[in-house]
Write an enzyme that holds these catalytic residues in place. Structure first.
Site, PDB file in Angstrom:
ATOM      1  N   SER A  76      65.628 -13.058 -26.711  1.00 35.54           N
ATOM      2  CA  SER A  76      66.592 -14.148 -26.530  1.00 35.54           C
ATOM      3  C   SER A  76      67.849 -13.517 -25.924  1.00 35.54           C
ATOM      4  O   SER A  76      68.821 -13.254 -26.616  1.00 35.54           O
ATOM      5  CB  SER A  76      66.909 -14.839 -27.855  1.00 35.54           C
ATOM      6  OG  SER A  76      67.389 -13.910 -28.785  1.00 35.54           O
ATOM      7  N   ILE A  77      67.763 -13.238 -24.643  1.00 37.08           N
ATOM      8  CA  ILE A  77      68.866 -12.594 -23.935  1.00 37.08           C
ATOM      9  C   ILE A  77      69.965 -13.621 -23.657  1.00 37.08           C
ATOM     10  O   ILE A  77      71.151 -13.288 -23.688  1.00 37.08           O
ATOM     11  CB  ILE A  77      68.375 -11.980 -22.596  1.00 37.08           C
ATOM     12  CG1 ILE A  77      67.147 -11.091 -22.805  1.00 37.08           C
ATOM     13  CG2 ILE A  77      69.500 -11.222 -21.887  1.00 37.08           C
ATOM     14  CD1 ILE A  77      67.324  -9.920 -23.699  1.00 37.08           C
ATOM     15  N   CYS A 137      65.787 -23.579 -18.873  1.00 38.65           N
ATOM     16  CA  CYS A 137      67.142 -23.436 -19.420  1.00 38.65           C
ATOM     17  C   CYS A 137      67.521 -24.719 -20.141  1.00 38.65           C
ATOM     18  O   CYS A 137      67.096 -25.810 -19.746  1.00 38.65           O
ATOM     19  CB  CYS A 137      68.157 -23.217 -18.293  1.00 38.65           C
ATOM     20  SG  CYS A 137      67.787 -21.827 -17.255  1.00 38.65           S
TER      21      CYS A 137
HETATM   22  C1  LIG Z   1      63.612  -9.425 -21.712  1.00 34.68           C
HETATM   23  C2  LIG Z   1      63.114 -10.501 -20.793  1.00 34.68           C
HETATM   24  C3  LIG Z   1      64.011 -11.171 -19.970  1.00 34.68           C
HETATM   25  C4  LIG Z   1      63.577 -12.189 -19.128  1.00 34.68           C
HETATM   26  N1  LIG Z   1      64.482 -12.832 -18.314  1.00 34.68           N
HETATM   27  C5  LIG Z   1      64.045 -13.796 -17.463  1.00 34.68           C
HETATM   28  C6  LIG Z   1      64.954 -14.424 -16.569  1.00 34.68           C
HETATM   29  O1  LIG Z   1      66.144 -14.106 -16.512  1.00 34.68           O
HETATM   30  N2  LIG Z   1      64.466 -15.399 -15.749  1.00 34.68           N
HETATM   31  C7  LIG Z   1      63.146 -15.771 -15.744  1.00 34.68           C
HETATM   32  O2  LIG Z   1      62.759 -16.652 -14.966  1.00 34.68           O
HETATM   33  N3  LIG Z   1      62.262 -15.172 -16.582  1.00 34.68           N
HETATM   34  C8  LIG Z   1      62.680 -14.200 -17.431  1.00 34.68           C
HETATM   35  N4  LIG Z   1      61.778 -13.576 -18.263  1.00 34.68           N
HETATM   36  C9  LIG Z   1      60.355 -13.987 -18.232  1.00 34.68           C
HETATM   37  C10 LIG Z   1      59.544 -13.077 -17.322  1.00 34.68           C
HETATM   38  O3  LIG Z   1      59.981 -13.170 -15.989  1.00 34.68           O
HETATM   39  C11 LIG Z   1      58.050 -13.439 -17.398  1.00 34.68           C
HETATM   40  O4  LIG Z   1      57.878 -14.729 -16.874  1.00 34.68           O
HETATM   41  C12 LIG Z   1      57.501 -13.412 -18.812  1.00 34.68           C
HETATM   42  O5  LIG Z   1      58.005 -12.302 -19.500  1.00 34.68           O
HETATM   43  C13 LIG Z   1      55.974 -13.372 -18.862  1.00 34.68           C
HETATM   44  O6  LIG Z   1      55.451 -12.243 -18.211  1.00 34.68           O
HETATM   45  P1  LIG Z   1      55.047 -10.874 -18.982  1.00 34.68           P
HETATM   46  O7  LIG Z   1      54.135 -11.237 -20.112  1.00 34.68           O
HETATM   47  O8  LIG Z   1      54.413 -10.037 -17.928  1.00 34.68           O
HETATM   48  O9  LIG Z   1      56.308 -10.285 -19.480  1.00 34.68           O
HETATM   49  C14 LIG Z   1      62.200 -12.552 -19.105  1.00 34.68           C
HETATM   50  C15 LIG Z   1      61.290 -11.858 -19.919  1.00 34.68           C
HETATM   51  C16 LIG Z   1      61.722 -10.848 -20.763  1.00 34.68           C
HETATM   52  C17 LIG Z   1      60.722 -10.129 -21.613  1.00 34.68           C
END
Ligand SMILES: Cc1cc2nc3c(=O)[nH]c(=O)nc-3n(C[C@H](O)[C@H](O)[C@H](O)COP(=O)(O)O)c2cc1C
Ligand SMILES: Cc1cc2nc3c(=O)[nH]c(=O)nc-3n(C[C@H](O)[C@H](O)[C@H](O)COP(=O)(O)OP(=O)(O)OC[C@H]3O[C@@H](n4cnc5c(N)ncnc54)[C@H](O)[C@@H]3O)c2cc1C
Ligand code: FES
Lengths: 317, 273
Positions: A76-77, A137
């Site tokens: 939850s950034i 969002c």
């Molecule tokens: C720490 C973190 C920050 C993320 N920040 C964003 C973001 O700013 N914008 C966004 O569209 N997705 C964000 N995501 C989601 C990732 O882009 C991705 O869609 C999601 O993590 C699923 O892919 P994964 O299982 O390969 O991580 C974030 C994911 C993580 C873990």
């Protein structure tokens, strides 16, 4: 005759955006490229989706911002970031200098905020070729309801950005936390999206074992990593089936070449990797090599021929 | 694909030379010549979690000692509390195992020269990083005193990491109860020109408050949750004074001047703000 992995053509295309390999660094997991560039050559990586920015600098949520779960992590950034202007003035020129292919991710807490980001892009001398709209969002004008969960709200965001940026390639990033993802996908495409990114994280929560209280300061956070891959495969499958001509940037839980191939077979035209970058910042190199080997072993000479292959009946041998 | 050459943090496959299990801690010696050459006190490395942990599947560890004069065997001593979870997984390693390290990570201590001694306080596994700080101050000739606080009982195995620091300069004692912690730190701060504290957040905060009351500069090594350790994820947010802005603990830290931390917003995991 067996196919050699080096002979596999990995090039692909996302609504006209040419990628030298299908692997894209997911938004929020590689910031604006600088830190990960000490591990990866960005010019040789398919693309990078930059961390989502808002119209102005934003502090994000207080710690604790993350938790470990058995097969995924919660975060939850809260969209901490420097805002669209710093992205345009500092980070995009740097990425261009590296030869990186970039998807610019924007976010907003209101439709106006998305439009403000789009205006900043339209007015800036640094052209933006491809935009990823993060619609997961909360809408402060609608009791913090997430845009991505309602087809009308999602469409209004896309339409607002499309009006300001009529010629920019737009991909809308969808949330899996919906009853019918094809409904949201259709709404975004009808509103002007050229492509779709799916999936963003799933909403989850964790209880801290010592305190028996929520681990995250915000209680809820986005679940990512291997735990969500089956959900990603399902969503990509459904959207590709409903809208076969709309390119999909697939992602969610990809750690190995096989995961990338699974998402591709379900209908993705390119594949994003997120959480895996945290433990293996050069994972894109390994996963690309594994994907190449797997395609060769299936006798598939062009990555593009694997897109959506799971939707076609098996041919008798 | 080619991989870029650079001077920043990098992957380095370390080789485990030796593992020693003590009552409360496991310590390993790992050969990693590149990281050994570059790493400074305050900086840390990440090690992969064993299968079944995470994601995120990396654990952050601060070296207790660095050996730079042994050629390919140059490397680090890493120490973790023995447990079935987290870095306790060091206890599953064997001599000859490869360990995919990333490092050096973070920004090092930049301790100014001060009148009086530098009091270095390390609690629990923070004793490890404290010793590395002490060792480098010894090399630089800065007057310092090192105080390690570990779980009782304190015997010859209590602080397994203290060679090569001369024992005269190190005290080892059992970590006091919270009420006695304040008075103990106050005694240490009274004699110090500056204080370095590496401890769980609540103890570090008390130590900082004691120092502030006495106008003694206080440097804190914080250990927020870190998913990546290299600046990609923003999970490691450290609220900086006056509040409502966040530094990246892994890149801007892990060392912060105590005055810079917005302590009231720094809640350990699972504790409501
Ligand atoms: C720490 C973190 C920050 C993320 N920040 C964003 C973001 O700013 N914008 C966004 O569209 N997705 C964000 N995501 C989601 C990732 O882009 C991705 O869609 C999601 O993590 C699923 O892919 P994964 O299982 O390969 O991580 C974030 C994911 C993580 C873990
Ligand atoms: C810069 C730095 C240096 C460190 N040096 C050492 C050291 O030398 N020796 C040592 O033993 N420990 C060290 N740690 C701490 C260690 O990396 C873990 O953060 C800590 O042990 C987690 O403690 P916990 O199980 O009580 O976690 P809790 O805070 O209780 O969290 C519960 C669970 O969350 C997950 N988790 C918590 N923190 C992290 C994290 N940082 N990364 C990934 N998952 C996490 C784990 O599954 C953990 O069990 C260091 C941490 C940092 C940031
Ligand atoms: S731990 Fe990932 S940015 Fe600090």
């Amino acid at each position: 005759m067996t196919l050699h992995p080096d002979d596999v053509d990995l090039t692909t295309d996302l609504a006209g955006l040419r990628l030298s390999t299908p692997l894209v660094l997911a938004s929020g997991t590689a910031m604006y490229g600088r830190e990960i560039s000490t591990f990866l050559n960005l010019a040789e990586t398919g693309a990078i989706a930059t961390k989502s920015v808002l119209a102005r600098p934003w502090p994000g949520l207080p710690p604790a911002r993350a938790a470990t779960t058995p097969a995924g992590m919660l975060n939850s950034i809260g969209l901490q970031g420097e805002g669209i202007r710093t992205l345009l003035d500092e980070h995009l020129p740097w990425l261009a200098k590296q030869g990186a292919t970039t998807l610019v991710s924007i976010a907003g807490h209101s439709i106006d905020e998305y439009a403000t980001c789009a205006k900043a892009i339209a007015e800036h001398h640094q052209p933006v070729d491809t935009l990823e709209i993060n619609i997961s969002c909360p809408n402060v004008e609608d009791q913090d309801r997430v845009f991505a969960r309602n087809p009308d709200a999602a469409a209004r965001v896309v339409a607002a950005v499309r009006t300001v940026l009529p010629h920019t390639r737009i991909t809308a990033k969808l949330s899996p936390d919906v009853a019918d993802i094809t409904e949201i996908a259709r709404a975004c495409v009808d509103a002007g999206a050229d492509a779709l990114s799916l999936i963003n994280t799933l909403l989850g929560a964790a209880i801290h074992p010592r305190t028996l209280r929520p681990t995250l300061s915000h209680t809820f956070g986005g679940l990512s990593g291997p735990a969500i891959k089956p959900v990603a495969v399902r969503c990509i499958w459904q959207v590709h089936q409903a809208l076969p001509h709309i390119p999909v940037l697939g992602g969610g839980g990809v750690r190995r070449g096989q995961d990338a191939l699974d998402l591709t077979a379900a209908g993705a035209s390119a594949v994003s990797i997120g959480t895996v970058n945290f433990e293996e910042p050069d994972a894109a190199v390994r996963i690309t090599a594994e994907l190449r080997t797997l395609l060769a072993s299936h006798g598939i000479a062009r990555y593009r021929d694997a897109i959506g292959v799971a939707h076609r009946p098996l041919e008798p041998r | 694909m080619t991989r870029p050459r650079h001077q920043g943090p990098a992957r380095e496959d370390g080789t485990v030379l030796l593992r020693t299990d003590f009552d409360h801690y496991t310590s390993i010696e790992v050969a990693a010549p590149r990281i050994a050459r570059l790493i400074q006190p305050g900086q840390f490395v990440s090690v992969p979690a064993p299968p079944g942990f995470g994601p995120p599947g990396r654990w952050m560890l601060s070296p207790a000692a660095v050996r730079r004069d042994s050629g390919d065997a140059s490397g680090l001593r890493l120490v973790a509390r023995r447990s079935d979870n987290g870095p306790g997984a060091l206890g599953q390693l064997h001599s000859g195992d490869l360990l995919a390290l990333i490092g050096p990570l973070g920004s090092p201590f930049q301790l100014p020269a001060v009148a009086g001694i530098t009091s270095i306080i390390g609690v629990d596994h923070g004793a490890a990083a404290a010793l590395f700080v002490a060792d480098s101050l010894r090399e630089a000739g800065g007057p310092h005193q090192t105080h390690l606080f570990v779980p009782a009982p304190v015997d010859k195995h209590a602080a397994v990491w203290w060679d090569p620091v001369p024992r005269a300069a190190v005290s080892v004692e059992a970590t006091p109860e919270p009420q006695r912690w304040t008075t103990r730190v106050a005694r240490l701060a009274a004699r110090a020109g500056q204080v370095v504290i590496i401890a769980p957040t609540p103890l570090a905060r008390t130590a900082y408050e004691v120092c502030r009351a006495r106008q003694v500069p206080c440097w804190v090594l914080l250990e927020p949750f870190m998913a990546c350790g290299i600046g990609l994820c923003l999970t490691c947010a450290v609220p900086v004074a006056p509040g409502n802005t966040y530094a990246r603990g892994c890149v801007d830290g892990p060392v912060f001047p105590g005055d810079q931390i917005a302590w009231q917003h720094l809640s350990p995991a699972g504790r409501p703000t």
